[in-house]
Motif scaffolding. Sequence first.
Motif, PDB file in Angstrom:
ATOM      1  N   TYR A 254      -1.696   9.314  -0.496  1.00 56.45           N
ATOM      2  CA  TYR A 254      -0.453   9.629   0.046  1.00 56.45           C
ATOM      3  C   TYR A 254       0.450   9.474  -0.979  1.00 56.45           C
ATOM      4  O   TYR A 254       1.786  10.118  -1.020  1.00 56.45           O
ATOM      5  CB  TYR A 254      -0.073   8.392   0.991  1.00 56.45           C
ATOM      6  CG  TYR A 254       1.058   8.510   1.921  1.00 56.45           C
ATOM      7  CD1 TYR A 254       1.413   9.569   2.918  1.00 56.45           C
ATOM      8  CD2 TYR A 254       2.291   7.959   1.486  1.00 56.45           C
ATOM      9  CE1 TYR A 254       2.211   9.696   3.640  1.00 56.45           C
ATOM     10  CE2 TYR A 254       3.358   8.265   2.338  1.00 56.45           C
ATOM     11  CZ  TYR A 254       3.360   9.068   3.436  1.00 56.45           C
ATOM     12  OH  TYR A 254       4.499   9.413   4.088  1.00 56.45           O
TER      13      TYR A 254
ATOM     14  N   ASP B  28      -3.249   5.162  -0.595  1.00 58.18           N
ATOM     15  CA  ASP B  28      -3.800   4.954   0.566  1.00 58.18           C
ATOM     16  C   ASP B  28      -3.932   6.368   1.142  1.00 58.18           C
ATOM     17  O   ASP B  28      -3.071   7.070   1.398  1.00 58.18           O
ATOM     18  CB  ASP B  28      -3.338   4.140   1.887  1.00 58.18           C
ATOM     19  CG  ASP B  28      -4.295   3.811   2.992  1.00 58.18           C
ATOM     20  OD1 ASP B  28      -5.376   4.277   2.992  1.00 58.18           O
ATOM     21  OD2 ASP B  28      -3.676   3.002   3.647  1.00 58.18           O
ATOM     22  N   GLU B  29      -5.253   6.999   1.002  1.00 55.82           N
ATOM     23  CA  GLU B  29      -5.407   8.555   1.502  1.00 55.82           C
ATOM     24  C   GLU B  29      -4.861   9.396   0.722  1.00 55.82           C
ATOM     25  O   GLU B  29      -4.438  10.359   1.298  1.00 55.82           O
ATOM     26  CB  GLU B  29      -5.289   8.467   3.053  1.00 55.82           C
ATOM     27  CG  GLU B  29      -6.188   7.564   3.913  1.00 55.82           C
ATOM     28  CD  GLU B  29      -5.834   7.581   5.341  1.00 55.82           C
ATOM     29  OE1 GLU B  29      -4.745   8.260   5.766  1.00 55.82           O
ATOM     30  OE2 GLU B  29      -6.652   7.051   6.175  1.00 55.82           O
TER      31      GLU B  29
ATOM     32  N   ASN C 108       1.446   3.962   1.655  1.00 61.40           N
ATOM     33  CA  ASN C 108       0.714   4.661   2.808  1.00 61.40           C
ATOM     34  C   ASN C 108       1.889   5.084   3.958  1.00 61.40           C
ATOM     35  O   ASN C 108       3.289   4.629   3.704  1.00 61.40           O
ATOM     36  CB  ASN C 108       0.217   3.179   3.690  1.00 61.40           C
ATOM     37  CG  ASN C 108      -0.344   3.425   5.217  1.00 61.40           C
ATOM     38  OD1 ASN C 108       0.601   3.201   6.001  1.00 61.40           O
ATOM     39  ND2 ASN C 108      -1.250   3.737   5.218  1.00 61.40           N
TER      40      ASN C 108
ATOM     41  N   ARG D  14       0.763  -1.069   0.143  1.00 65.78           N
ATOM     42  CA  ARG D  14      -0.088   0.111  -0.076  1.00 65.78           C
ATOM     43  C   ARG D  14       0.973   1.217   0.077  1.00 65.78           C
ATOM     44  O   ARG D  14       1.798   1.288   0.632  1.00 65.78           O
ATOM     45  CB  ARG D  14      -0.779   0.070   1.289  1.00 65.78           C
ATOM     46  CG  ARG D  14      -1.995  -0.838   1.238  1.00 65.78           C
ATOM     47  CD  ARG D  14      -2.775  -0.733   2.465  1.00 65.78           C
ATOM     48  NE  ARG D  14      -2.158  -1.177   3.619  1.00 65.78           N
ATOM     49  CZ  ARG D  14      -2.255  -0.721   5.003  1.00 65.78           C
ATOM     50  NH1 ARG D  14      -2.936   0.204   4.957  1.00 65.78           N
ATOM     51  NH2 ARG D  14      -1.698  -1.159   5.764  1.00 65.78           N
TER      52      ARG D  14
END
Length: 406
Positions: free
Chosen positions: A251, A248-249, A217, A215
């Motif tokens: 990033y 992820d978000e 992250n 990921r």
Amino acid sequence: MKILHVIANLAPRYGGPAKAGMEMAAVLAARGHEVTIFSTNQDGNGVLDEPTDRVIRKNGVDIRYFPVIQPKFWRTSPAMAFALNKAIPNFDIVHIHSLYLFHGMAAGHYARKHGVPYIVRPHGTLDPVMYARHRYRKRIMETLFEDRNIRLANALHYTTEEELLLAKPYVHGSSGFVVPNGVNSSEYQELPIHGSFRSRYKLLEGKKMLLFFSRINFKKGLDVLVEAFKHIHREHPDTVLVLTGPDDENYGLKVREWLKAAGLSEFAIFTGMLTGKDKLAVLRDADLFLLPSYTENFGIAVVEAMACGIPVVISDKVNIWREVVQEGAGLAVPVDPVKVAEAACQLLNDPELCVRMGEQGRAMVSHYYEWSQVGAQLEQEYRQLIGESDPAGSSRGAEAGLNWGS
């Protein structure tokens, strides 16, 4: 046995925990147990295209998806809580995945209420790095329910000895066992033709391919990786960094900024998440796998890379690092860009060592991390737990944790 796994998410974007939860349930079902998973339908900001009004059967496992509502950061699902209250008395054991989320609060409460033994799997959240993150919010949850969940659990499930040791200060004396995650090595027996992934990118023609496969992250040490790549590329200008995994978000925006600031944007490829044959193709073509995580309770991506014969360079915060080094499957270094770069260059300078480490990695996966073996270990732990909590087969202790295992 009738086994219930309770996990917040099963969407592929959530990486190792979701993948491991599904595969763990499937291998237990293959061993003849009745296995059910309760999860939410959350998929990032959206929801999975899965029904929430009936059971889905997949790989011998009954899966129930429940609608997630606000606040979604807590994976809130009152429908799941209602179903847990009704369903838990029908199971022999409940296996709760992860901490600090709604599903764990509900599953722990109803397991105790109905006197059913339950296991809590921290998934690395009790590593000091993760334990300190969002500490104020977590402290509230610990006071409200998580400390009780951990203290009264019949056991904690860790995937490495390192995770068990790191968690000890935070588990109130609760004991547990170590059973690793696994892979089905048969999935990595017949890999795509070498070069099938490289052929998609002209940049990779005649280059050494460094693979980040996880990921995108904060905890994965991508800031360290970019800085390390700057040193590696200076010594080996024929290297390209391939970053494969779900963002992820958002990033990934930061990672792209770091690459641009280092003047390395033109030597990096972001593929997004790859699955199936595409995943195998990128693993098949990599020359080196890099994962300088700040914390990693297991590292299933490392195991997948080793299953494909790739030598690995990981940080000593990836909790299988001791095993990797001991088996000669890769190198482990501190979370330091210079150390990561030195280890990577050592392998790039020694092709024969890379081949040997790749072979050792395959052997290590077959010996330690085959799901069929892991499933047998987990089954044994379940049987021991149920036997100790209900030796006469007539009653269960609802509020007493057991001291067994490590």
